[in-house]
Design a protein around this motif. Structure first.
Motif, PDB file in Angstrom:
ATOM      1  N   GLU A  50       1.037  -1.428   0.038  1.00 27.17           N
ATOM      2  CA  GLU A  50      -0.044   0.002   0.074  1.00 27.17           C
ATOM      3  C   GLU A  50       0.733   1.261  -0.003  1.00 27.17           C
ATOM      4  O   GLU A  50       0.467   2.342  -0.440  1.00 27.17           O
ATOM      5  CB  GLU A  50      -0.983  -0.075   1.189  1.00 27.17           C
ATOM      6  N   ASP A  51       2.027   1.346   0.556  1.00 31.01           N
ATOM      7  CA  ASP A  51       2.968   2.208   0.443  1.00 31.01           C
ATOM      8  C   ASP A  51       4.013   2.243  -0.391  1.00 31.01           C
ATOM      9  O   ASP A  51       5.068   2.730  -0.320  1.00 31.01           O
ATOM     10  CB  ASP A  51       3.726   2.423   1.877  1.00 31.01           C
ATOM     11  N   GLY A  52       3.710   1.388  -1.585  1.00 34.04           N
ATOM     12  CA  GLY A  52       4.777   1.087  -2.642  1.00 34.04           C
ATOM     13  C   GLY A  52       5.247   2.467  -3.484  1.00 34.04           C
ATOM     14  O   GLY A  52       6.062   2.264  -4.134  1.00 34.04           O
ATOM     15  N   LEU A  53       4.752   3.485  -3.219  1.00 37.18           N
ATOM     16  CA  LEU A  53       4.964   4.793  -4.031  1.00 37.18           C
ATOM     17  C   LEU A  53       5.913   5.594  -2.933  1.00 37.18           C
ATOM     18  O   LEU A  53       6.419   6.676  -3.303  1.00 37.18           O
ATOM     19  CB  LEU A  53       3.951   5.507  -4.434  1.00 37.18           C
ATOM     20  N   ALA A  54       5.975   5.210  -1.760  1.00 37.38           N
ATOM     21  CA  ALA A  54       6.643   6.152  -0.760  1.00 37.38           C
ATOM     22  C   ALA A  54       8.224   5.438  -0.753  1.00 37.38           C
ATOM     23  O   ALA A  54       8.543   4.659  -0.792  1.00 37.38           O
ATOM     24  CB  ALA A  54       6.027   5.870   0.445  1.00 37.38           C
ATOM     25  N   LYS A  55       8.785   6.756  -0.583  1.00 35.78           N
ATOM     26  CA  LYS A  55      10.439   6.540  -0.387  1.00 35.78           C
ATOM     27  C   LYS A  55      10.785   5.406   0.751  1.00 35.78           C
ATOM     28  O   LYS A  55      11.793   4.853   0.724  1.00 35.78           O
ATOM     29  CB  LYS A  55      11.145   7.796  -0.156  1.00 35.78           C
ATOM     30  N   SER A  56       9.942   5.580   1.815  1.00 39.65           N
ATOM     31  CA  SER A  56      10.336   4.501   2.858  1.00 39.65           C
ATOM     32  C   SER A  56       9.990   3.187   2.598  1.00 39.65           C
ATOM     33  O   SER A  56      10.487   2.241   3.368  1.00 39.65           O
ATOM     34  CB  SER A  56       9.427   5.073   3.929  1.00 39.65           C
ATOM     35  N   CYS A  57       9.344   2.759   1.313  1.00 45.17           N
ATOM     36  CA  CYS A  57       9.221   1.394   1.002  1.00 45.17           C
ATOM     37  C   CYS A  57      10.519   0.882   0.368  1.00 45.17           C
ATOM     38  O   CYS A  57      11.007   1.569  -0.525  1.00 45.17           O
ATOM     39  CB  CYS A  57       7.993   1.308   0.120  1.00 45.17           C
ATOM     40  N   GLY A  91      13.813  13.376 -12.195  1.00 43.76           N
ATOM     41  CA  GLY A  91      13.059  12.417 -11.754  1.00 43.76           C
ATOM     42  C   GLY A  91      13.385  12.397 -10.287  1.00 43.76           C
ATOM     43  O   GLY A  91      14.437  12.516  -9.889  1.00 43.76           O
ATOM     44  N   GLY A  92      12.478  11.546  -9.432  1.00 40.63           N
ATOM     45  CA  GLY A  92      12.757  11.197  -8.372  1.00 40.63           C
ATOM     46  C   GLY A  92      11.439  10.813  -7.562  1.00 40.63           C
ATOM     47  O   GLY A  92      10.462  10.202  -8.061  1.00 40.63           O
ATOM     48  N   HIS A  93      11.292  10.925  -5.999  1.00 42.92           N
ATOM     49  CA  HIS A  93      10.364  10.080  -5.267  1.00 42.92           C
ATOM     50  C   HIS A  93       9.169  11.071  -5.275  1.00 42.92           C
ATOM     51  O   HIS A  93       9.152  12.187  -5.625  1.00 42.92           O
ATOM     52  CB  HIS A  93      10.876  10.220  -3.880  1.00 42.92           C
ATOM     53  N   LEU A  94       8.113  10.155  -5.181  1.00 44.01           N
ATOM     54  CA  LEU A  94       6.714  10.799  -5.123  1.00 44.01           C
ATOM     55  C   LEU A  94       6.423  11.488  -4.050  1.00 44.01           C
ATOM     56  O   LEU A  94       6.854  10.766  -2.766  1.00 44.01           O
ATOM     57  CB  LEU A  94       5.807   9.734  -5.691  1.00 44.01           C
ATOM     58  N   GLU A  95       5.699  12.468  -3.904  1.00 43.74           N
ATOM     59  CA  GLU A  95       5.270  12.994  -2.698  1.00 43.74           C
ATOM     60  C   GLU A  95       3.843  12.936  -2.280  1.00 43.74           C
ATOM     61  O   GLU A  95       2.766  12.709  -3.148  1.00 43.74           O
ATOM     62  CB  GLU A  95       5.662  14.399  -2.475  1.00 43.74           C
ATOM     63  N   PRO A  96       3.312  13.008  -1.159  1.00 44.38           N
ATOM     64  CA  PRO A  96       1.761  13.076  -1.007  1.00 44.38           C
ATOM     65  C   PRO A  96       0.787  14.032  -1.555  1.00 44.38           C
ATOM     66  O   PRO A  96      -0.077  13.516  -1.883  1.00 44.38           O
ATOM     67  CB  PRO A  96       1.998  12.998   0.728  1.00 44.38           C
ATOM     68  N   GLU A  97       1.509  15.216  -1.850  1.00 45.91           N
ATOM     69  CA  GLU A  97       0.661  16.002  -2.549  1.00 45.91           C
ATOM     70  C   GLU A  97       0.415  15.765  -4.071  1.00 45.91           C
ATOM     71  O   GLU A  97      -0.328  16.193  -4.895  1.00 45.91           O
ATOM     72  CB  GLU A  97       1.234  17.449  -2.426  1.00 45.91           C
ATOM     73  N   ASP A  98       1.101  14.620  -4.650  1.00 44.63           N
ATOM     74  CA  ASP A  98       1.440  14.415  -6.145  1.00 44.63           C
ATOM     75  C   ASP A  98       0.055  13.434  -6.228  1.00 44.63           C
ATOM     76  O   ASP A  98      -0.319  12.547  -5.591  1.00 44.63           O
ATOM     77  CB  ASP A  98       2.504  13.579  -6.615  1.00 44.63           C
ATOM     78  N   SER A 100      -1.186  12.141  -9.263  1.00 43.08           N
ATOM     79  CA  SER A 100      -0.978  11.221 -10.032  1.00 43.08           C
ATOM     80  C   SER A 100       0.643  10.933 -10.442  1.00 43.08           C
ATOM     81  O   SER A 100       1.395  11.694  -9.787  1.00 43.08           O
ATOM     82  CB  SER A 100      -1.556  11.535 -11.269  1.00 43.08           C
ATOM     83  N   LEU A 101       1.083   9.966 -11.102  1.00 39.18           N
ATOM     84  CA  LEU A 101       2.436   9.907 -11.602  1.00 39.18           C
ATOM     85  C   LEU A 101       2.784  10.985 -12.414  1.00 39.18           C
ATOM     86  O   LEU A 101       3.855  11.477 -12.219  1.00 39.18           O
ATOM     87  CB  LEU A 101       2.383   8.497 -12.315  1.00 39.18           C
ATOM     88  N   SER A 102       1.972  11.384 -13.211  1.00 43.15           N
ATOM     89  CA  SER A 102       2.430  12.650 -14.126  1.00 43.15           C
ATOM     90  C   SER A 102       2.450  13.847 -13.436  1.00 43.15           C
ATOM     91  O   SER A 102       3.513  14.618 -13.727  1.00 43.15           O
ATOM     92  CB  SER A 102       1.548  12.723 -15.295  1.00 43.15           C
ATOM     93  N   ALA A 103       1.525  14.009 -12.296  1.00 37.64           N
ATOM     94  CA  ALA A 103       1.994  15.255 -11.365  1.00 37.64           C
ATOM     95  C   ALA A 103       3.195  15.185 -10.588  1.00 37.64           C
ATOM     96  O   ALA A 103       3.813  16.007 -10.492  1.00 37.64           O
ATOM     97  CB  ALA A 103       0.812  15.287 -10.390  1.00 37.64           C
ATOM     98  N   GLY A 104       3.460  13.912 -10.231  1.00 36.15           N
ATOM     99  CA  GLY A 104       4.850  13.919  -9.458  1.00 36.15           C
ATOM    100  C   GLY A 104       6.074  13.999 -10.375  1.00 36.15           C
ATOM    101  O   GLY A 104       6.971  14.974 -10.253  1.00 36.15           O
ATOM    102  N   ALA A 105       5.955  13.563 -11.853  1.00 36.65           N
ATOM    103  CA  ALA A 105       7.123  13.941 -12.771  1.00 36.65           C
ATOM    104  C   ALA A 105       7.126  15.400 -13.171  1.00 36.65           C
ATOM    105  O   ALA A 105       7.998  15.828 -13.259  1.00 36.65           O
ATOM    106  CB  ALA A 105       6.553  13.114 -13.981  1.00 36.65           C
TER     107      ALA A 105
END
Length: 197
Positions: A50-57, A91-98, A100-105
Motif C-alpha cells: 500500500e506504501d509502494g510509492l513512498a520513499k520509505s518502502c 525525476g525522483g520520489h513521489l510526494e503525498p501531494e502528487d 498522479s504519476l504525471s503530477a509527480g513527474a
C-alpha cells in the motif's frame, strides 16, 4: 496507523495516488514485451505494498520523472546529478501531494530543471527499473521508474537545482557518458517526438 511490519500506513493522499498509479499502469499500452514485463512487476509491487510509492518502502518503490526533448527531436535536456555524478533525466520520489504519476513527474521536472514552460504528456513514455545506492540508509534500493515525455524549447529558461551540478541541452547524436539504460529511454523519447512531426 502503523502496518504490521512497522511502516506507516499511507495517508489518504497517498491512497489516492496509489489508486491513480494502478489505473494509469493498468490501461497503459506497453510498447514492447520488455515494457509489459516491467508493468507487470510494477503492478505486482503496488498490489503487495500500500506504501509502494513512498520513499520509505524498502527495498523498492515507484518513482516518476521526465525526459525533456526539443520540439524537433534533435536535443535533450539533462542534469548532471550531484549524488550520482552522472548526466541523467529528471525525476525522483513521489510526494503525498502528487495526485498522479504525471503530477509527480511534473513537480520533479519543475524543481530540478528550472524550466518554466514545457508540455508534459499525461501517458507514460516508458518504464525502467534500476538500482540506486544513495537512496536509503538501509542499502541499495530499486527504483521502479515511470518516465514521461516533456517537450520544451531549448531557448526556454532553465537552471540547476541543489541536486544538480549542471543542467544542459545536448545534441541527441552527441550525448554525454551516462548509463546504458538512459540512452534507451532517450531514444524512446526522441522517437515519439519525431513521430509527431
Amino acid at each position: 496507523m502503523t502496518l504490521r511490519d512497522g511502516r506507516r500506513a499511507p495517508s489518504s493522499g497517498q491512497a489516492g495516488l496509489h489508486a491513480s498509479a494502478v489505473a494509469t499502469l493498468t490501461i497503459w499500452p506497453a510498447p514492447s514485451p520488455a515494457q509489459a514485463e516491467h508493468r507487470t512487476r510494477f503492478l505486482a509491487h503496488l498490489e503487495a505494498h500500500e506504501d509502494g510509492l513512498a520513499k520509505s518502502c524498502f527495498p523498492e518503490h515507484l518513482t516518476a520523472g521526465a525526459i525533456v526533448v526539443s520540439p524537433d527531436g534533435d536535443r535533450v535536456l539533462l542534469n548532471h546529478h550531484r549524488k550520482a555524478d552522472a548526466w541523467l533525466a529528471f525525476g525522483g520520489h513521489l510526494e503525498p501531494e502528487d495526485h498522479s504519476l504525471s503530477a509527480g513527474a511534473r513537480r520533479e521536472l519543475l524543481e530540478e530543471s528550472g524550466l518554466t514552460e514545457f508540455e508534459l504528456d499525461h501517458d507514460p513514455l516508458c518504464l525502467d527499473a534500476h538500482a540506486v545506492e544513495f537512496c536509503s540508509d538501509l542499502g541499495t534500493v530499486q527504483h521502479l521508474d515511470v518516465r514521461f515525455l516533456a517537450v520544451a524549447d531549448p531557448d526556454a529558461t532553465h537552471g540547476a537545482s541543489d541536486e544538480s551540478i549542471d543542467v544542459r541541452w545536448w545534441p541527441v547524436d552527441a550525448l554525454p557518458a551516462t548509463f546504458d539504460d538512459m540512452y534507451a529511454l532517450i531514444d524512446a523519447a526522441v522517437a515519439r517526438v519525431r513521430a509527431r512531426a
